[in-house]
Design a protein around this motif. Structure first.
Motif, PDB file in Angstrom:
ATOM      1  N   VAL A   1     -18.876  38.568   1.466  1.00 64.28           N
ATOM      2  CA  VAL A   1     -18.825  39.829   2.202  1.00 64.28           C
ATOM      3  C   VAL A   1     -18.374  39.585   3.636  1.00 64.28           C
ATOM      4  N   GLU A   2     -17.433  40.410   4.104  1.00 67.91           N
ATOM      5  CA  GLU A   2     -17.027  40.404   5.497  1.00 67.91           C
ATOM      6  C   GLU A   2     -17.326  41.772   6.094  1.00 67.91           C
ATOM      7  N   VAL A   3     -17.348  41.832   7.423  1.00 70.58           N
ATOM      8  CA  VAL A   3     -17.780  43.042   8.119  1.00 70.58           C
ATOM      9  C   VAL A   3     -16.708  43.489   9.101  1.00 70.58           C
ATOM     10  N   GLY A   4     -16.519  44.802   9.174  1.00 73.66           N
ATOM     11  CA  GLY A   4     -15.641  45.400  10.166  1.00 73.66           C
ATOM     12  C   GLY A   4     -16.342  46.550  10.858  1.00 73.66           C
ATOM     13  N   SER A   5     -15.738  47.052  11.918  1.00 70.69           N
ATOM     14  CA  SER A   5     -16.317  48.156  12.680  1.00 70.69           C
ATOM     15  C   SER A   5     -15.883  49.504  12.110  1.00 70.69           C
ATOM     16  N   HIS A   6     -16.833  50.445  12.159  1.00 69.47           N
ATOM     17  CA  HIS A   6     -16.562  51.835  11.789  1.00 69.47           C
ATOM     18  C   HIS A   6     -17.066  52.750  12.910  1.00 69.47           C
ATOM     19  N   THR A   7     -17.016  52.225  14.138  1.00 71.21           N
ATOM     20  CA  THR A   7     -17.473  52.867  15.374  1.00 71.21           C
ATOM     21  C   THR A   7     -19.003  52.836  15.484  1.00 71.21           C
ATOM     22  N   VAL A   8     -19.506  53.502  16.507  1.00 72.00           N
ATOM     23  CA  VAL A   8     -20.951  53.622  16.713  1.00 72.00           C
ATOM     24  C   VAL A   8     -21.468  54.917  16.098  1.00 72.00           C
ATOM     25  N   THR A   9     -20.807  56.036  16.415  1.00 76.55           N
ATOM     26  CA  THR A   9     -21.328  57.356  16.032  1.00 76.55           C
ATOM     27  C   THR A   9     -20.476  58.084  15.003  1.00 76.55           C
ATOM     28  N   HIS A  10     -19.384  57.463  14.526  1.00 80.21           N
ATOM     29  CA  HIS A  10     -18.553  58.030  13.456  1.00 80.21           C
ATOM     30  C   HIS A  10     -17.838  59.321  13.878  1.00 80.21           C
ATOM     31  N   PRO A  11     -17.182  59.362  15.049  1.00 87.54           N
ATOM     32  CA  PRO A  11     -16.447  60.568  15.439  1.00 87.54           C
ATOM     33  C   PRO A  11     -15.029  60.574  14.867  1.00 87.54           C
ATOM     34  N   ASP A  12     -14.431  61.760  14.795  1.00 85.11           N
ATOM     35  CA  ASP A  12     -13.014  61.851  14.457  1.00 85.11           C
ATOM     36  C   ASP A  12     -12.214  61.329  15.644  1.00 85.11           C
ATOM     37  N   PHE A  13     -11.410  60.304  15.428  1.00 86.18           N
ATOM     38  CA  PHE A  13     -10.752  59.646  16.548  1.00 86.18           C
ATOM     39  C   PHE A  13      -9.613  60.466  17.148  1.00 86.18           C
ATOM     40  N   ASP A  14      -9.147  61.466  16.455  1.00 86.72           N
ATOM     41  CA  ASP A  14      -8.096  62.299  17.027  1.00 86.72           C
ATOM     42  C   ASP A  14      -8.681  63.431  17.864  1.00 86.72           C
ATOM     43  N   GLY A  15     -10.012  63.497  17.968  1.00 86.11           N
ATOM     44  CA  GLY A  15     -10.636  64.589  18.701  1.00 86.11           C
ATOM     45  C   GLY A  15     -11.508  64.140  19.860  1.00 86.11           C
ATOM     46  N   ILE A  16     -11.420  62.853  20.249  1.00 85.83           N
ATOM     47  CA  ILE A  16     -12.207  62.349  21.366  1.00 85.83           C
ATOM     48  C   ILE A  16     -11.266  61.806  22.434  1.00 85.83           C
ATOM     49  N   ASP A  17     -11.766  61.717  23.670  1.00 85.09           N
ATOM     50  CA  ASP A  17     -10.913  61.227  24.741  1.00 85.09           C
ATOM     51  C   ASP A  17     -10.892  59.700  24.749  1.00 85.09           C
ATOM     52  N   ALA A  18     -10.034  59.144  25.582  1.00 87.42           N
ATOM     53  CA  ALA A  18      -9.829  57.697  25.584  1.00 87.42           C
ATOM     54  C   ALA A  18     -11.078  56.942  26.021  1.00 87.42           C
ATOM     55  N   ASP A  19     -11.833  57.492  26.954  1.00 85.89           N
ATOM     56  CA  ASP A  19     -13.042  56.805  27.417  1.00 85.89           C
ATOM     57  C   ASP A  19     -14.072  56.676  26.297  1.00 85.89           C
ATOM     58  N   ARG A  20     -14.254  57.746  25.543  1.00 85.79           N
ATOM     59  CA  ARG A  20     -15.219  57.654  24.447  1.00 85.79           C
ATOM     60  C   ARG A  20     -14.701  56.728  23.352  1.00 85.79           C
ATOM     61  N   ALA A  21     -13.403  56.799  23.084  1.00 84.48           N
ATOM     62  CA  ALA A  21     -12.834  55.907  22.078  1.00 84.48           C
ATOM     63  C   ALA A  21     -13.048  54.448  22.468  1.00 84.48           C
ATOM     64  N   GLU A  22     -12.822  54.145  23.742  1.00 79.77           N
ATOM     65  CA  GLU A  22     -13.036  52.782  24.239  1.00 79.77           C
ATOM     66  C   GLU A  22     -14.483  52.343  24.010  1.00 79.77           C
ATOM     67  N   HIS A  23     -15.420  53.220  24.298  1.00 82.69           N
ATOM     68  CA  HIS A  23     -16.833  52.892  24.098  1.00 82.69           C
ATOM     69  C   HIS A  23     -17.136  52.662  22.617  1.00 82.69           C
ATOM     70  N   GLU A  24     -16.630  53.546  21.754  1.00 78.17           N
ATOM     71  CA  GLU A  24     -16.888  53.411  20.321  1.00 78.17           C
ATOM     72  C   GLU A  24     -16.344  52.083  19.795  1.00 78.17           C
ATOM     73  N   LEU A  25     -15.194  51.678  20.283  1.00 81.62           N
ATOM     74  CA  LEU A  25     -14.555  50.444  19.820  1.00 81.62           C
ATOM     75  C   LEU A  25     -15.277  49.209  20.322  1.00 81.62           C
ATOM     76  N   THR A  26     -15.573  49.185  21.613  1.00 80.52           N
ATOM     77  CA  THR A  26     -16.144  47.971  22.204  1.00 80.52           C
ATOM     78  C   THR A  26     -17.634  47.827  21.891  1.00 80.52           C
ATOM     79  N   GLU A  27     -18.366  48.934  21.912  1.00 83.31           N
ATOM     80  CA  GLU A  27     -19.806  48.841  21.672  1.00 83.31           C
ATOM     81  C   GLU A  27     -20.108  48.469  20.227  1.00 83.31           C
TER      82      GLU A  27
END
Length: 279
Positions: free
Chosen positions: A161-187
């Motif tokens: 088994v390997e693991v990947g990211s699916h964000t923190v809070t599972h938002p639609d990525f086409d509906g959030i701003d860049a700052d939140r996207a950055e947080h979802e990706l890095t956190e």
């Protein structure tokens, strides 16, 4: 199975049969990589994204006996080099539900089939509600429980088994701003590293909706989004790798057709219906 659910399943299979001839005529015959999306197994929800455990076992037997199943990372690397002589299949699970460990994992381990978990880290940490995806939300069944981090570690320690990211809070990525996207990706990546000691290179867009792709590419080697046919060497965007959803109404008959490249029309129909609902 309730009578209403049985009738709905029959109707959906009728749609699949009606679309099958056109899908077969348009199928891609060049070798490529299929990335199967599963969500839940054996949750008893009578929903499209919850496969009964016996059905999932039959899926795995089909994959083991008739296909070359690879780790997602290996499949993507071989796709990039163009060294495919036959179709490859990768098995993935979105969100991080406990029933994946309880019901799917024993079957995968027994057959030695590799898989990838795309984890919504806030769900596993108990800081956000279960991700809401089409066909996944609870319908009167037991509340959705997240995977425990110790169970994820045991699964990854197996080497299957390997693991990947699916964000923190599972938002639609086409509906959030860049700052939140950055947080979802890095956190989410930080949490996976802290919990498992793994530097995630794989990312899956929530609901398969692509957004902020350039930003995603700064943090992850590959990103999976969209629902469509197999990925073909030389024509696959590393930040828009296509995935093939697996639905309960597929059974084994239609999964076999999907793996012969004969399901894109149905997937497009579902995507259009979903977009109309969300607009």
């Amino acid at each position: 199975m309730g009578i209403r659910h049985a009738l709905v399943t029959l109707a959906k299979r009728g749609v699949k049969l009606a679309l099958l001839p056109a899908a077969i005529a348009r199928r891609e015959r060049r070798p490529g990589l299929y990335v199967l999306i599963y969500h839940r197994v054996g949750a008893g929800m009578q929903a499209e994204m919850d496969l009964p455990t016996p059905t999932f076992a039959r899926h795995l037997d089909l994959l083991r006996d008739r296909h070359e199943v690879v780790r997602l990372r290996e499949g993507l690397e071989r796709l990039e080099t163009g060294s495919l002589e036959r179709d490859l299949v990768a098995v993935t699970f979105d969100d991080g539900y406990a029933d994946v460990h309880d019901h799917a994992w024993p079957l995968l381990r027994e057959r030695e089939i590799p898989s990838t978990l795309f984890l919504a880290t806030g769900f596993l940490d108990g800081t956000v509600a279960p991700p809401i995806s089409p066909g996944v939300e609870s319908r009167g069944s037991a509340p959705a429980r997240p995977l425990r981090w110790e169970d994820v570690r045991a699964m990854t320690d197996s080497g299957l088994v390997e693991v990947g990211s699916h964000t923190v809070t599972h938002p639609d990525f086409d509906g959030i701003d860049a700052d939140r996207a950055e947080h979802e990706l890095t956190e989410s990546r930080r949490v996976i590293r802290a919990r498992l000691g793994i530097d995630a290179e794989l990312f899956a867009y929530p609901r398969a909706i692509v957004g902020h792709a350039e930003l995603v590419g700064r943090h992850y080697r590959w990103a999976l989004g969209g629902e469509g046919p197999k990925n073909v060497a030389g024509e696959t965007d590393r930040l828009r790798v296509q995935r093939t959803p697996v639905r309960a109404s597929d059974g084994v008959f239609f999964l076999r057709r999907r793996l012969n490249g004969a399901a894109p029309l149905e997937d497009r129909l579902y995507a259009r219906l979903r977009n109309r609902t969300s607009s």
